[in-house]
Every structure is written in C-alpha cells, then in structure tokens.
Design an enzyme around this catalytic site. Structure first.
Site, short mmCIF file in Angstrom:
data_model
loop_
_atom_site.label_atom_id
_atom_site.label_comp_id
_atom_site.label_asym_id
_atom_site.label_seq_id
_atom_site.Cartn_x
_atom_site.Cartn_y
_atom_site.Cartn_z
N HIS A 117 35.59 -16.12 46.25
CA HIS A 117 36.61 -16.98 46.86
C HIS A 117 36.05 -17.63 48.11
CE1 HIS A 117 36.80 -13.37 49.33
NE2 HIS A 117 37.48 -14.06 50.24
N ASP A 119 37.92 -18.74 51.99
CA ASP A 119 39.16 -18.38 52.68
C ASP A 119 40.11 -19.58 52.78
OD1 ASP A 119 38.18 -15.80 53.04
OD2 ASP A 119 37.16 -16.33 54.90
N HIS A 265 32.39 -16.43 48.95
CA HIS A 265 31.87 -15.10 49.24
C HIS A 265 32.61 -14.05 48.42
CE1 HIS A 265 35.10 -15.86 52.14
NE2 HIS A 265 35.28 -14.56 52.23
N ARG A 280 37.49 -10.13 61.76
CA ARG A 280 37.18 -11.50 61.32
C ARG A 280 37.99 -12.51 62.12
NH1 ARG A 280 38.81 -13.41 55.42
NH2 ARG A 280 40.46 -14.42 56.61
C1 SIN Z 1 36.47 -11.58 53.34
O1 SIN Z 1 36.75 -11.91 52.21
O2 SIN Z 1 36.56 -12.35 54.29
C2 SIN Z 1 35.93 -10.19 53.60
C3 SIN Z 1 34.46 -10.15 53.47
C4 SIN Z 1 33.90 -8.76 53.63
O3 SIN Z 1 34.64 -7.82 53.94
O4 SIN Z 1 32.69 -8.61 53.46
#
Ligand code: SIN
Length: 291
Positions: A117, A119, A265, A280
C-alpha cells in the site's frame, strides 16, 4: 526480459550519479532507496544539507537514516521541512495528533501495513510521504523489515500497449477496503476518491502506476470483471517483481522517509510473538494529476 524492460532499466541505472557535498548517499539498490549519512536530526540541518536531502529523496524515493536518537519534536521538525504535517486519522485518544504510534505486542494478531500500500491513497489529497522512526525493532534483530516498491519502474516495465491503455483510465480508492471486514474505528470518516491510474509525480513529472491492493477498488471505465482482472495483474506486478523492491532492516534509531506518491510499502509481520515499537509522522500532499 523484453526489450522495453531492458530499455527502462538502462535509462534508470545509467543516470549520472549526483554529487553531494554535505551528506553521504549510498543506494540500497540501483533503482530504489538510499542510506543517508552525515545528518543528525537532533540538530537543525543547514540549508545546503536540506537541499541535498531533498534531492536524494526525489532521486531515490526511500531514505534510510541510521542512529537517530530523536524526540517526537525533532521528528516533526525534520518532517515539516518537506510539507505540512498530516494529522493522524482517526485522531489518537491521547498523545500527539501528528504522531502515529506503531506498536506490536505478543498479542498482536496482525500489524498495520502488512500488505502492499501507500499511505492515504483513498483521500482526495493523498499523503506526500511518511517518516517512520523505529525505536525498538524485534528483539535480536529478528524480522520486522519493511519492503518498498518503485511504482515509476512498475509502470515503465509494462508493455507500451498496456501503458497506453492505463494512461486513459482512473481508479477508485476506498478506505473501507483496508478494514477487510473489521469494524471501522469510531470517529473515522471513511475516505473514498478517484485518481488517475497513471499519475505524474508532482515534483519530477515522471509517470507512475497509482493502484494498490489495500485501497484500490475499481476502474470505473471497465466492466467489473475487466476491472478485477486488470487490477489483479497490476497488483501481482508490484508484489512479485523483486526487481522493483528494496528492503529496510531496522535497528534502534533508524528513521526511514518514503515518498507515498511513487513508492508502496509492506510491513512484514514475521516476528510473532516479539514486540516492535516506533513512531510515524506523515505529510500532506496535494491532488494528483494524470498524463
Ligand atoms: C506503515 O504501513 O506505515 C507501517 C510500516 C512498518 O511498520 O514498517
């Protein structure tokens, strides 16, 4: 490989390497990601460092900065150099409205982001990028890597005939899909938006494939069967071509900054029942334009 695939890879990998004066930049693969050194995010960066980090971000799309012993304030200050901070949605009950805590415990049945995906693609103005700072990776460095995929290259490795069709289409991204039947958190307004299926990167103008299995529901110009079949081909392309990918192995204090416009990612949940913790911060983006 087909000739058009070889040509696309050649164009990408024979670009002259950029010269940096104030930071070190070592690519993770010839097509995606770079480790950046010489930056201490507890301090304000110089204008030249910042300009070089921005250039590296547009060239490599995923930047890995190691050993950053930073506070949430340092994290947000660094992020704010690249755009407006994006509030967490739904807002955290307590805590900073701009900091999403990424927490895995021994009880976690799954983790956020365990699937390809980018974000916020269901939003009318999807996120520009995200910065994840992992403070505690799984004990002993066991797993929990994050995978990234270069969606410029995903587009460029398609046949010219298919690219020509995709350039004319749009896709509907539906925030409900990401819940896969689970209850939607209270206060969360489920977003749904239509974007061009092939987008031009707002800063570089380079084309990229803008569909992902977490959010993309339908290509409205096609029948339901055609839409499903074409989306499945495109999702498989992203997931099953390691050529598009790079992989980040986290250590305590690693911060990764990725471009949500041209990179997908995938958080790997291969460390149950170990724990993992990070924070994040994400950035607002603008509306996306097609070809
Ligand atoms: C996310 O999807 O932003 C999480 C990525 C992660 O935990 O490595």
């Amino acid at each position: 490989m087909e000739q058009y695939e070889l040509d696309a890879l050649k164009r990408l990998t024979t670009r002259p390497a950029r010269e940096y004066r104030t930071i070190g930049v070592v690519p993770l693969t010839p097509v995606l990601g770079a480790e950046v050194s010489g930056v201490d995010l507890t301090q304000e960066l110089s204008a030249e460092q910042l300009a070089e980090v921005k250039a590296a971000f547009l060239d490599h799309h995923v930047l890995v900065l190691r050993d950053q012993d930073i506070s949430p304030e340092d994290h947000k200050r660094f992020a704010a150099h690249f755009g407006e901070l994006r509030p967490v949605n739904p807002p955290p009950v307590d805590g900073d409205p701009y900091v999403l805590e990424i927490v895995t415990t021994p009880e976690s049945a799954n983790v956020a982001g365990n699937g390809w995906h980018a974000d916020g693609t269901a939003d009318a103005e999807p996120s520009l990028g995200s910065m994840l700072h992992i403070l505690r990776p799984p004990e002993g460095g066991s797993g929990g890597d994050t995978l990234f995929a270069n969606m410029h290259l995903a587009y460029e490795l398609l046949s010219p005939a298919l690219r020509g069709l995709l350039d004319t289409l749009t896709a509907v991204h539906d925030g409900l899909l990401a819940f896969r039947g689970h209850a939607v958190p209270e206060g969360y307004e489920v977003p749904k938006s239509e974007h061009p299926l092939v987008v031009r990167h707002p800063e570089t103008g380079r084309k990229l494939l803008y569909v992902n299995p977490a959010y993309t529901a339908r290509i409205p110009q096609l029948s339901e069967d055609e839409s499903r079949a074409l989306l499945d081909v495109l999702f498989r392309m992203t997931a099953q071509r390691p050529q598009l990918h790079c992989r980040v192995r986290w250590a305590p204090g690693t911060l990764v900054f990725w471009d949500n416009r041209c990179v997908q990612h995938h958080a790997t949940y291969d460390y149950h029942p170990l724990t993992r913790y990070g924070r994040r911060v994400a950035l607002n983006g603008g509306p996306l334009k097609g070809c």
